[in-house]
Design a protein around this motif. Structure first.
Motif, mmCIF file in Angstrom:
data_model
loop_
_atom_site.group_PDB
_atom_site.id
_atom_site.type_symbol
_atom_site.label_atom_id
_atom_site.label_comp_id
_atom_site.label_asym_id
_atom_site.label_seq_id
_atom_site.Cartn_x
_atom_site.Cartn_y
_atom_site.Cartn_z
ATOM 1 N N VAL A 8 -68.117 23.143 -5.648
ATOM 2 C CA VAL A 8 -69.618 22.781 -5.078
ATOM 3 C C VAL A 8 -69.625 21.313 -4.766
ATOM 4 O O VAL A 8 -70.088 21.080 -3.750
ATOM 5 N N SER A 9 -68.776 20.341 -5.515
ATOM 6 C CA SER A 9 -68.862 19.143 -5.074
ATOM 7 C C SER A 9 -68.113 18.745 -3.772
ATOM 8 O O SER A 9 -68.711 17.841 -2.985
ATOM 9 N N GLY A 10 -67.227 19.763 -3.361
ATOM 10 C CA GLY A 10 -66.564 19.231 -2.182
ATOM 11 C C GLY A 10 -67.173 20.262 -0.982
ATOM 12 O O GLY A 10 -66.796 19.969 0.319
ATOM 13 N N GLU A 73 -78.551 35.349 18.660
ATOM 14 C CA GLU A 73 -79.721 34.875 17.767
ATOM 15 C C GLU A 73 -79.573 35.495 16.439
ATOM 16 O O GLU A 73 -79.966 34.572 15.399
ATOM 17 N N GLU A 74 -79.060 36.754 16.170
ATOM 18 C CA GLU A 74 -78.979 37.193 14.916
ATOM 19 C C GLU A 74 -77.906 36.361 14.125
ATOM 20 O O GLU A 74 -77.767 35.970 13.174
ATOM 21 N N LEU A 75 -76.741 35.769 14.948
ATOM 22 C CA LEU A 75 -75.668 34.949 14.376
ATOM 23 C C LEU A 75 -76.241 33.542 13.853
ATOM 24 O O LEU A 75 -76.082 32.977 12.898
ATOM 25 N N SER A 76 -77.157 33.160 14.783
ATOM 26 C CA SER A 76 -77.772 31.759 14.527
ATOM 27 C C SER A 76 -78.593 31.863 13.113
ATOM 28 O O SER A 76 -78.607 30.947 12.449
ATOM 29 N N LYS A 77 -79.328 33.046 13.293
ATOM 30 C CA LYS A 77 -80.311 33.175 12.108
ATOM 31 C C LYS A 77 -79.614 33.176 10.758
ATOM 32 O O LYS A 77 -79.854 32.854 9.544
ATOM 33 N N ALA A 78 -78.330 33.994 10.687
ATOM 34 C CA ALA A 78 -77.494 34.255 9.692
ATOM 35 C C ALA A 78 -77.133 32.917 9.089
ATOM 36 O O ALA A 78 -76.965 32.650 8.004
ATOM 37 N N ILE A 79 -76.479 31.918 10.094
ATOM 38 C CA ILE A 79 -76.150 30.875 9.765
ATOM 39 C C ILE A 79 -77.035 29.799 9.189
ATOM 40 O O ILE A 79 -77.109 29.156 8.159
ATOM 41 N N THR A 80 -78.282 29.943 9.835
ATOM 42 C CA THR A 80 -79.485 29.117 9.178
ATOM 43 C C THR A 80 -79.861 29.563 7.909
ATOM 44 O O THR A 80 -80.261 28.595 6.977
ATOM 45 N N ASP A 81 -80.173 30.838 7.704
ATOM 46 C CA ASP A 81 -80.491 31.220 6.330
ATOM 47 C C ASP A 81 -79.423 31.021 5.284
ATOM 48 O O ASP A 81 -79.855 30.505 4.303
ATOM 49 N N GLY A 82 -78.100 31.214 5.467
ATOM 50 C CA GLY A 82 -77.321 30.781 4.802
ATOM 51 C C GLY A 82 -77.155 29.106 4.454
ATOM 52 O O GLY A 82 -77.202 28.785 3.353
ATOM 53 N N HIS A 83 -77.428 28.494 5.523
ATOM 54 C CA HIS A 83 -77.587 26.939 5.137
ATOM 55 C C HIS A 83 -78.753 26.864 4.194
ATOM 56 O O HIS A 83 -78.578 26.010 3.552
ATOM 57 N N THR A 84 -79.775 27.281 4.515
ATOM 58 C CA THR A 84 -80.932 26.755 3.657
ATOM 59 C C THR A 84 -80.904 27.337 2.416
ATOM 60 O O THR A 84 -80.987 26.376 1.461
ATOM 61 N N SER A 85 -80.351 28.348 2.048
ATOM 62 C CA SER A 85 -80.191 28.802 0.994
ATOM 63 C C SER A 85 -78.968 28.155 0.007
ATOM 64 O O SER A 85 -79.212 27.656 -1.301
ATOM 65 N N MET A 86 -77.982 28.205 0.581
ATOM 66 C CA MET A 86 -76.837 27.748 0.076
ATOM 67 C C MET A 86 -76.706 26.283 -0.235
ATOM 68 O O MET A 86 -76.209 25.761 -1.564
ATOM 69 N N SER A 87 -77.215 25.398 0.483
ATOM 70 C CA SER A 87 -77.304 23.791 0.376
ATOM 71 C C SER A 87 -78.224 23.766 -0.717
ATOM 72 O O SER A 87 -78.071 22.883 -1.434
ATOM 73 N N GLN A 155 -75.003 28.384 -14.943
ATOM 74 C CA GLN A 155 -74.194 29.491 -14.208
ATOM 75 C C GLN A 155 -75.113 30.595 -13.708
ATOM 76 O O GLN A 155 -74.495 31.142 -12.697
ATOM 77 N N ARG A 156 -76.255 30.528 -13.666
ATOM 78 C CA ARG A 156 -77.359 31.389 -13.183
ATOM 79 C C ARG A 156 -77.295 30.906 -11.667
ATOM 80 O O ARG A 156 -77.276 31.751 -10.567
ATOM 81 N N LEU A 157 -77.750 29.556 -11.444
ATOM 82 C CA LEU A 157 -77.279 29.082 -10.084
ATOM 83 C C LEU A 157 -76.043 29.298 -9.521
ATOM 84 O O LEU A 157 -75.902 29.770 -8.114
ATOM 85 N N ALA A 158 -75.137 29.237 -10.068
ATOM 86 C CA ALA A 158 -73.675 29.635 -9.555
ATOM 87 C C ALA A 158 -73.773 31.124 -8.941
ATOM 88 O O ALA A 158 -72.973 31.450 -7.903
ATOM 89 N N VAL A 159 -74.214 31.841 -9.945
ATOM 90 C CA VAL A 159 -74.168 33.294 -9.489
ATOM 91 C C VAL A 159 -75.354 33.348 -8.219
ATOM 92 O O VAL A 159 -74.592 34.165 -7.280
ATOM 93 N N GLU A 160 -76.014 32.902 -8.223
ATOM 94 C CA GLU A 160 -77.240 32.783 -7.132
ATOM 95 C C GLU A 160 -76.402 32.414 -5.742
ATOM 96 O O GLU A 160 -76.481 32.882 -4.520
ATOM 97 N N PHE A 161 -75.586 31.078 -6.236
ATOM 98 C CA PHE A 161 -74.861 30.506 -4.624
ATOM 99 C C PHE A 161 -73.787 31.697 -4.220
ATOM 100 O O PHE A 161 -73.728 32.027 -3.049
ATOM 101 N N ASP A 162 -73.274 32.417 -5.234
ATOM 102 C CA ASP A 162 -72.319 33.544 -4.872
ATOM 103 C C ASP A 162 -72.790 34.510 -4.043
ATOM 104 O O ASP A 162 -72.369 35.200 -3.006
ATOM 105 N N GLU A 163 -74.242 34.941 -4.451
ATOM 106 C CA GLU A 163 -74.842 35.920 -3.809
ATOM 107 C C GLU A 163 -75.436 35.497 -2.457
ATOM 108 O O GLU A 163 -75.275 36.260 -1.359
ATOM 109 N N ALA A 164 -75.762 34.333 -2.482
ATOM 110 C CA ALA A 164 -76.202 33.765 -1.199
ATOM 111 C C ALA A 164 -75.031 33.524 -0.195
ATOM 112 O O ALA A 164 -75.154 33.974 1.235
#
Length: 746
Positions: A8-10, A73-87, A155-164
């Motif tokens: 996560v730090s990296g 557009e679906e690819l762009s949305k997938a990247i954007t949604d992933g960025h929002t949640s994972m970041s 650890q719950r946040l880590a699980v959420e990151f894995d799911e995202a």
């Protein structure tokens, strides 16, 4: 998998918005291109059926362009949604870990939080202060609870990151699959990308992963194209795909073969060489073309490759040119390709023709640029590559489509090039097996195209071996090249029925469509091949089996031509074998003959004795062992038993008229069961006509053969008296050109 603290730090999510924006931009451009094409077509001032077809196609393509835009557009949305949640989750993990560590806690890689306060030291300092010790105990309890709570949260946040992360990856994968489906890698193919790849290869630069994948895709065919070429039919690729082949191979022009085999920097050198070899083979295939009418073939190849494949490597004095190394390097280059690029390529036609030219060079016994062993290895590699292309091997043998392998307007002659093969002192026959073995193997192929080219090969090879003009070479083929004689025998023996005259009118006899030969040609084949014992065993035994079948079918059908053809075959085998034996005894080759003798054992150790009939026969009469003993003998006929394969006494046994009578009587009984029922029991064993019984009751057997009222012997004698060279007299039908087959290939 849950990310660790270090992972996560990296993490750096800064590029994801840029990637998402790039996907959107590409999609917008695709849609704009589609609209531009559609508006251009629909806006043109023309009418009629062609306009309607063009407008309809433009409308369909616009729908396709829109689908591609949607996928981006679906690819762009997938990247954007992933960025929002994972970041967001990543930042929460890093902030939480930093906060706990700042207040005296440790955060492990798996997000377990522990209290790092030194309670032991504090307790030792206040060991006499009960109030202080009580406060320490309370603090320890509170901090332990804090650590447990923090562990659960992190650890719950880590699980959420894995799911995202999993959700984002799946969405990106789905969008990428859609894009790949709508815009396959092949759509990137064209002259431009080929030039880009070719330039990097020439400059010694490594290809990117994308460029390597494009090179792989552009130098291989799809299943439909392969199937068409494999069966001798034209295959059509897109113009972009053909342009890619033309440019990537064209970029090799001007390079020496030594430079070409070094192309492909990095760890993927071998793969790149294989791709380039495949591209060369495909571009050299006349049956491969583009939707715009471009065609492959020798003319499509660059000048340096055409020169290697067409310029005779032997000068007018029979000496190899010193630049034979260019051909050697070219052979090594194309050998790196795979079988799926070798279906009717002029590259392989050239390899086979040049191999023949080299094998016919008169200087190979000395002064050769390289040792004989080196030349032998070169020829076998070239013939293994070229011969693995069944279509090219067919053309080499028949002469069809081979003029492209001759420079300066030369014409290819199959007989001359086969003579070169027969003359060369081979030590490794693997290449010759590759070229010729499929002739006999494909005699009953379920693939009609393979069966067709095999019977054409058999016809051409038979005319060549039967040609009087080529007997100076072929008289010694079993002596100088015994393995080649065996290769030829295995190739031709299944077609002996066709060569003799068996055809579609011959009821009950298999026919494969090969040419009918003149009796003189048939005799010359036996004369050539019977100079080797094993080849003689193959040819003579197969001729014997055909005579058995002809006698059997004559008894069943009463078709007169069966007896005449049996006579022709018997006479050709007898005369040809006699000439072969005389030639062996007349030549000063005692040591070679002794070596040949030592390798030839009784026929029973060479061939399968389980059947008396040729391959393809459905008569199904099993061979009786007493009959086998009578035919082949329990011991060698001559004192030198090892010459059994072409021993005249053994050949005479194969021609024993009593054996033919026995087979004819079996056939007659099959067609006339009432006749068999009236025959005496003395001729039967276990309800079947028996050879031992026939021998024990010889006169009785002869009487019942006579009762068939057969004209077999008249027809058989007529066949034996057939002139070797019918039509224009005995000698008039012989070919005028001594270097040409008796019948030129079609």
């Amino acid at each position: 998998m849950r990310p660790t603290k270090s992972q996560v730090s990296g993490f750096d999510f800064g590029n994801m918005p840029t990637a998402a924006g790039g996907a959107t931009t590409i999609g917008d451009q695709v849609e704009a291109d589609g609209l531009n094409i559609q508006s251009t077509i629909t806006g043109m001032d023309w009418s009629g059926a062609f306009r309607n077809a063009a407008v309809s196609r433009a409308n369909r393509e616009q729908v396709q362009f829109t689908r591609v835009d949607d996928a981006f557009e679906e690819l762009s949305k997938a990247i954007t949604d992933g960025h929002t949640s994972m970041s967001h989750i990543s930042e929460s993990l890093k902030t939480g870990a930093d906060g706990w560590e700042a207040t005296g806690y440790d955060v492990a890689e798996d997000w377990t939080v522990t209290d790092r306060y030194n309670y032991a030291l504090a307790e030792s300092m206040f060991k006499d202060d009960n109030a202080a010790l009580e406060l320490l105990a309370n603090m320890k309890s509170v901090r332990a609870n804090n650590a447990a709570t923090a562990t659960t949260q992190l650890q719950r946040l880590a699980v959420e990151f894995d799911e995202a992360d999993t959700t984002c990856a799946a969405a990106i994968g789905a969008a990428s699959t859609s894009i790949s489906t709508l815009t396959p890698l092949e759509s990137a193919l064209g002259g431009g990308i080929a030039d880009q790849i070719g330039e990097k290869l020439r400059d010694g630069k490594e290809l990117s992963d994308f460029e390597r994948r494009v090179l792989e895709a552009g130098t291989n065919l799809d299943a439909d194209e392969l199937e068409a070429l494999k069966n001798g039919k034209p295959a059509t690729m897109t113009q972009g795909e053909f342009d890619f082949l033309k440019e990537i191979v064209g970029d090799l022009d001007g390079l020496t073969m030594a430079e070409i085999v070094e192309l492909g920097a990095g760890t993927h050198h071998n793969d790149i060489q294989s791709n380039l070899a495949n591209a060369t083979q495909l571009l050299g295939t006349p049956n491969l073309g583009s939707s715009s009418g471009d065609r492959g073939g020798m003319a499509a190849l660059p000048a340096n490759m055409r020169r290697v494949l067409t310029r005779n490597p032997v000068d007018e004095n029979g000496h190899l040119y010193t630049n034979i190394q260019e051909f050697t390097s070219f052979v090594d280059f194309v050998a790196a390709g795979d079988q799926n690029s070798r279906f009717g390529s002029d590259v392989n036609r050239g390899l086979l023709k040049q191999s023949s030219e080299i094998s016919g060079a008169s200087s190979l016994d000395g002064g050769t640029p390289g040792s004989l062993a080196t030349i032998d290895k070169l020829l076998n590699t070239a013939m293994n590559v070229g011969g693995s292309d069944r279509i090219a091997a067919h053309d080499f043998i028949t002469g069809e489509n081979m003029d492209v392998t001759c420079d300066n307007g030369g014409r290819y002659n199959a007989g001359i090039h086969l003579n070169n093969i027969s003359d060369f002192a081979w030590t490794d026959f693997s290449g010759l097996h590759t070229v010729f073995d499929t002739i006999g193997q494909d005699v009953e192929s379920s693939n009609p195209f393979y069966a067709e080219i095999s019977r054409e090969n058999a016809s051409s090879l038979a005319h060549y071996l039967g040609s009087p003009g080529d007997m100076d070479t072929n008289d010694d083929v079993g002596i100088t090249n015994p393995e080649l004689a065996r290769i030829y025998a295995n190739a031709l023996s299944p077609y002996l029925g066709d060569f003799t005259g068996i055809d579609a009118t011959s009821e009950g006899a298999p026919t494969y469509g090969a040419d009918r030969l003149k009796p003189g040609e048939l005799e010359n084949i036996f004369r050539s091949l019977n100079t080797d014992g094993e080849a003689a065993a193959t040819m003579n035994s197969e001729a014997y089996k055909w005579q058995n079948l002809m006698a059997l079918q004559y008894g069943i059908t009463d078709q007169a031509h069966f007896s005449e053809l049996a006579g022709i075959l018997s006479q050709a085998m007898t005369d040809g074998n006699s000439q072969a034996v005389n030639h062996l005894s007349e030549t000063d080759l005692a040591q070679r003959t002794a070596s040949y003798d030592s390798k030839m054992t009784l026929f029973s150790t060479v061939k399968d004795l389980t059947g008396l009939l040729p391959v393809g026969s459905e008569a199904g009469i099993a061979m009786q062992q007493p009959l086998a003993d009578a035919i082949f003998g329990e011991a060698p006929v001559l004192e030198d038993a090892s010459t059994q394969g072409n021993d005249p006494n053994w050949v005479a046994q194969l021609n024993d008229p009593k054996i033919r009578d026995f087979n004819e009587l079996q056939g007659y009984n099959l067609a006339h069961p009432e006749f068999g029922e009236s025959m005496p029991d003395e001729l039967f064993r276990d309800g079947k006509l028996d050879w031992n019984a026939a021998n024990e009751n010889s006169n009785l057997f002869k009487d019942w053969v006579g009762k068939m009222g057969s004209d077999w012997e008249d027809g058989f004698d007529k066949g034996t008296e057939e002139p070797d060279w019918p039509m224009a007299g005995i000698d008039g039908a012989k070919p005028e050109d001594p270097n040409a087959p008796a019948k030129q290939p079609r």
